[in-house]
Design a protein around this motif. Structure first.
Motif, PDB file in Angstrom:
ATOM      1  N   ARG A  50       0.836  -1.197   0.000  1.00 20.35           N
ATOM      2  CA  ARG A  50       0.000   0.000   0.000  1.00 20.35           C
ATOM      3  C   ARG A  50       0.873   1.250   0.000  1.00 20.35           C
ATOM      4  N   VAL A  51       1.926   1.262   0.846  1.00 19.73           N
ATOM      5  CA  VAL A  51       2.842   2.406   0.883  1.00 19.73           C
ATOM      6  C   VAL A  51       3.529   2.559  -0.465  1.00 19.73           C
ATOM      7  N   ARG A  52       3.938   1.425  -1.040  1.00 22.98           N
ATOM      8  CA  ARG A  52       4.712   1.470  -2.276  1.00 22.98           C
ATOM      9  C   ARG A  52       3.920   2.070  -3.432  1.00 22.98           C
ATOM     10  N   THR A  53       2.605   1.917  -3.422  1.00 17.36           N
ATOM     11  CA  THR A  53       1.826   2.524  -4.510  1.00 17.36           C
ATOM     12  C   THR A  53       1.865   4.056  -4.443  1.00 17.36           C
ATOM     13  N   ARG A  54       2.283   4.614  -3.302  1.00 15.70           N
ATOM     14  CA  ARG A  54       2.396   6.078  -3.182  1.00 15.70           C
ATOM     15  C   ARG A  54       3.679   6.599  -3.837  1.00 15.70           C
ATOM     16  N   ILE A  55       4.597   5.674  -4.154  1.00 16.31           N
ATOM     17  CA  ILE A  55       5.942   6.052  -4.598  1.00 16.31           C
ATOM     18  C   ILE A  55       6.180   5.525  -6.001  1.00 16.31           C
ATOM     19  N   GLY A  56       6.399   6.427  -6.948  1.00 14.40           N
ATOM     20  CA  GLY A  56       6.747   6.004  -8.311  1.00 14.40           C
ATOM     21  C   GLY A  56       8.253   5.899  -8.436  1.00 14.40           C
ATOM     22  N   MET A  57       8.717   4.949  -9.248  1.00 14.83           N
ATOM     23  CA  MET A  57      10.162   4.848  -9.452  1.00 14.83           C
ATOM     24  C   MET A  57      10.478   4.662 -10.921  1.00 14.83           C
ATOM     25  N   GLN A  99      -2.654  -0.329 -13.259  1.00 11.55           N
ATOM     26  CA  GLN A  99      -3.850   0.386 -12.789  1.00 11.55           C
ATOM     27  C   GLN A  99      -4.997  -0.591 -12.549  1.00 11.55           C
ATOM     28  N   GLU A 100      -5.156  -1.547 -13.488  1.00  6.76           N
ATOM     29  CA  GLU A 100      -6.257  -2.513 -13.353  1.00  6.76           C
ATOM     30  C   GLU A 100      -5.982  -3.513 -12.241  1.00  6.76           C
ATOM     31  N   ARG A 101      -4.719  -4.023 -12.194  1.00  2.00           N
ATOM     32  CA  ARG A 101      -4.434  -5.112 -11.260  1.00  2.00           C
ATOM     33  C   ARG A 101      -4.190  -4.633  -9.839  1.00  2.00           C
ATOM     34  N   VAL A 102      -3.529  -3.498  -9.708  1.00  2.00           N
ATOM     35  CA  VAL A 102      -3.174  -3.018  -8.361  1.00  2.00           C
ATOM     36  C   VAL A 102      -4.229  -2.051  -7.829  1.00  2.00           C
ATOM     37  N   LEU A 103      -4.640  -1.105  -8.670  1.00  2.00           N
ATOM     38  CA  LEU A 103      -5.601  -0.091  -8.209  1.00  2.00           C
ATOM     39  C   LEU A 103      -7.052  -0.490  -8.484  1.00  2.00           C
ATOM     40  N   ARG A 104      -7.229  -1.611  -9.202  1.00  2.22           N
ATOM     41  CA  ARG A 104      -8.578  -2.131  -9.484  1.00  2.22           C
ATOM     42  C   ARG A 104      -9.427  -1.143 -10.273  1.00  2.22           C
ATOM     43  N   ARG A 105      -8.762  -0.379 -11.139  1.00  3.32           N
ATOM     44  CA  ARG A 105      -9.538   0.500 -12.012  1.00  3.32           C
ATOM     45  C   ARG A 105     -10.122  -0.318 -13.162  1.00  3.32           C
ATOM     46  N   VAL A 158      -6.981   7.535 -17.949  1.00  2.00           N
ATOM     47  CA  VAL A 158      -5.823   8.044 -17.205  1.00  2.00           C
ATOM     48  C   VAL A 158      -4.564   7.925 -18.063  1.00  2.00           C
ATOM     49  N   ALA A 159      -4.399   6.773 -18.722  1.00  2.00           N
ATOM     50  CA  ALA A 159      -3.210   6.547 -19.549  1.00  2.00           C
ATOM     51  C   ALA A 159      -3.114   7.589 -20.668  1.00  2.00           C
ATOM     52  N   ARG A 160      -4.247   7.876 -21.315  1.00  2.00           N
ATOM     53  CA  ARG A 160      -4.217   8.882 -22.395  1.00  2.00           C
ATOM     54  C   ARG A 160      -3.822  10.256 -21.853  1.00  2.00           C
ATOM     55  N   ASP A 161      -4.337  10.604 -20.678  1.00  2.00           N
ATOM     56  CA  ASP A 161      -3.963  11.883 -20.059  1.00  2.00           C
ATOM     57  C   ASP A 161      -2.461  11.951 -19.795  1.00  2.00           C
ATOM     58  N   MET A 162      -1.914  10.854 -19.276  1.00  2.00           N
ATOM     59  CA  MET A 162      -0.494  10.847 -18.921  1.00  2.00           C
ATOM     60  C   MET A 162       0.393  10.838 -20.170  1.00  2.00           C
ATOM     61  N   ARG A 186       3.886   5.878 -17.155  1.00  2.00           N
ATOM     62  CA  ARG A 186       3.365   4.684 -16.493  1.00  2.00           C
ATOM     63  C   ARG A 186       3.370   4.866 -14.973  1.00  2.00           C
ATOM     64  N   SER A 187       4.448   5.419 -14.448  1.00  2.08           N
ATOM     65  CA  SER A 187       4.497   5.689 -13.004  1.00  2.08           C
ATOM     66  C   SER A 187       3.403   6.667 -12.589  1.00  2.08           C
ATOM     67  N   LEU A 188       3.224   7.718 -13.398  1.00  3.46           N
ATOM     68  CA  LEU A 188       2.251   8.754 -13.030  1.00  3.46           C
ATOM     69  C   LEU A 188       0.819   8.233 -13.048  1.00  3.46           C
ATOM     70  N   CYS A 189       0.569   7.202 -13.850  1.00  2.00           N
ATOM     71  CA  CYS A 189      -0.781   6.607 -13.901  1.00  2.00           C
ATOM     72  C   CYS A 189      -1.220   6.076 -12.537  1.00  2.00           C
ATOM     73  N   MET A 190      -0.257   5.784 -11.658  1.00  2.00           N
ATOM     74  CA  MET A 190      -0.584   5.225 -10.348  1.00  2.00           C
ATOM     75  C   MET A 190      -0.841   6.322  -9.307  1.00  2.00           C
ATOM     76  N   ASN A 191      -0.866   7.579  -9.756  1.00  2.00           N
ATOM     77  CA  ASN A 191      -1.091   8.709  -8.846  1.00  2.00           C
ATOM     78  C   ASN A 191      -0.146   8.736  -7.653  1.00  2.00           C
ATOM     79  N   PRO A 192       1.149   8.656  -7.894  1.00  2.00           N
ATOM     80  CA  PRO A 192       2.080   8.657  -6.764  1.00  2.00           C
ATOM     81  C   PRO A 192       2.124  10.013  -6.074  1.00  2.00           C
ATOM     82  N   ASP A 193       2.450   9.978  -4.788  1.00  2.26           N
ATOM     83  CA  ASP A 193       2.685  11.224  -4.048  1.00  2.26           C
ATOM     84  C   ASP A 193       4.104  11.721  -4.257  1.00  2.26           C
ATOM     85  N   MET A 194       4.980  10.807  -4.660  1.00  2.56           N
ATOM     86  CA  MET A 194       6.386  11.176  -4.845  1.00  2.56           C
ATOM     87  C   MET A 194       6.995  10.275  -5.898  1.00  2.56           C
ATOM     88  N   MET A 195       8.064  10.784  -6.528  1.00  3.14           N
ATOM     89  CA  MET A 195       8.718  10.030  -7.599  1.00  3.14           C
ATOM     90  C   MET A 195      10.210   9.927  -7.322  1.00  3.14           C
TER      91      MET A 195
END
Ligand code: ADP
Ligand code: MG
Length: 254
Positions: free
Chosen positions: A88-95, A116-122, A130-134, A163-172
């Motif tokens: 859960r914490v790791r989804t906040r962090i893009g790498m 996005q589908e598998r982890v965030l269940r979108r 979201v992908a098109r926006d990013m 791809r990282s930004l699609c997960m809505n990270p708080d930090m990169m």
């Protein structure tokens, strides 16, 4: 981590707190007591010679390495606490890594939607929006149906950032994101990172691009042999390094 345990992501609030961090591989101690706080909205650039522990530091923040000692708090949550949900914490962090690590057999669009589908269940529809926006943000809207192998290295790295930004990270976290690129492709990736920084994204960037560090970085950290030797405002450190080891390093890269 329940929502009540999450601290604010307001600018200036601590995003990453590293205290007395140590990491050994066997007898080789590669982080020897790192203390560093990165605040929300801050861009911290990390420079230093090969082998100084920069990647190990970033990988520890993202829990790809288990520290030998010390503490790491992500938005106030102690990630070494066995009761904390690390995934859960790791989804906040893009790498973003030097090697882009895209799935070669999938289209750019699928590379951006699968987690996005598998982890965030979108839903597929939501993930694709979201992908098109990013992709738009990194200037690659027209490459959605391409496979990574048909893109330049610079374009692949921009896809990896999207791809990282699609997960809505708080930090990169960026680990030498332009080091594998031909020189003429470096600028387009740095430009995407510069724009990301201007949106207020919290960023830790390991890089040898001193121009980027000077213009985009709020703080420059110089690491050598597992310790932070010197840190401060990038332009000041670059113009007037205080420590002999910093001077020696900068004389080689500037
Ligand atoms: P940098 O990114 O600054 O070049 P690293 O963090 O990659 O430095 O490496 C620091 C030191 O840790 C090096 O001596 C490296 O060989 C060692 N190291 C890194 N990862 C491992 C590992 N998985 N196993 C053993 N040693 C490692
Ligand atoms: Mg490295």
């Amino acid at each position: 981590m329940n929502d009540a345990a999450r601290t604010t992501t307001a600018p200036g609030a601590p995003a990453i707190e590293i205290r007395k961090l140590r990491k050994s591989f066997g007898d080789n101690e590669v982080l020897k007591g790192i203390d560093l706080t990165v605040r929300h909205g801050e861009v911290v650039c990390v420079v230093g010679p090969s082998g100084s522990g920069k990647s190990t530091l970033l990988r520890s923040v993202n829990m790809l390495e288990t520290p030998s000692g010390g503490e790491i708090l992500i938005e106030g949550v102690d990630v070494l606490d066995p009761d904390v949900d690390i995934d859960r914490v790791r989804t906040r962090i893009g790498m973003v890594f030097q090697q882009f690590n895209l799935f070669p057999h999938m289209t750019v669009m699928r590379n951006l939607t699968i987690a996005q589908e598998r982890v965030l269940r979108r839903s597929r529809t939501e993930a694709q929006k979201v992908a098109r926006d990013m992709l738009e943000r990194v200037g690659l809207a027209e490459k959605a149906d391409a496979h990574p192998g048909h893109l330049s290295g610079g374009q692949q790295q921009r896809v990896a950032i999207a791809r990282s930004l699609c997960m809505n990270p708080d930090m990169m976290l960026f680990d030498e994101p332009t080091s594998a690129l031909d020189p003429e492709l470096v600028g387009e990736v740095l430009e995407v990172m510069r724009r990301l920084a201007s949106t207020g994204m919290t960023m830790m960037v390991v890089t040898h691009e001193m121009g980027f560090a000077r213009e985009v970085g709020d703080r420059l950290i110089f690491m050598d042999d597992g310790v932070i030797v010197e840190e401060g405002v990038p332009a000041e450190i670059l113009a007037n390094p205080q420590h002999g080891r910093t001077q020696a390093f900068l004389s080689k890269v500037l």
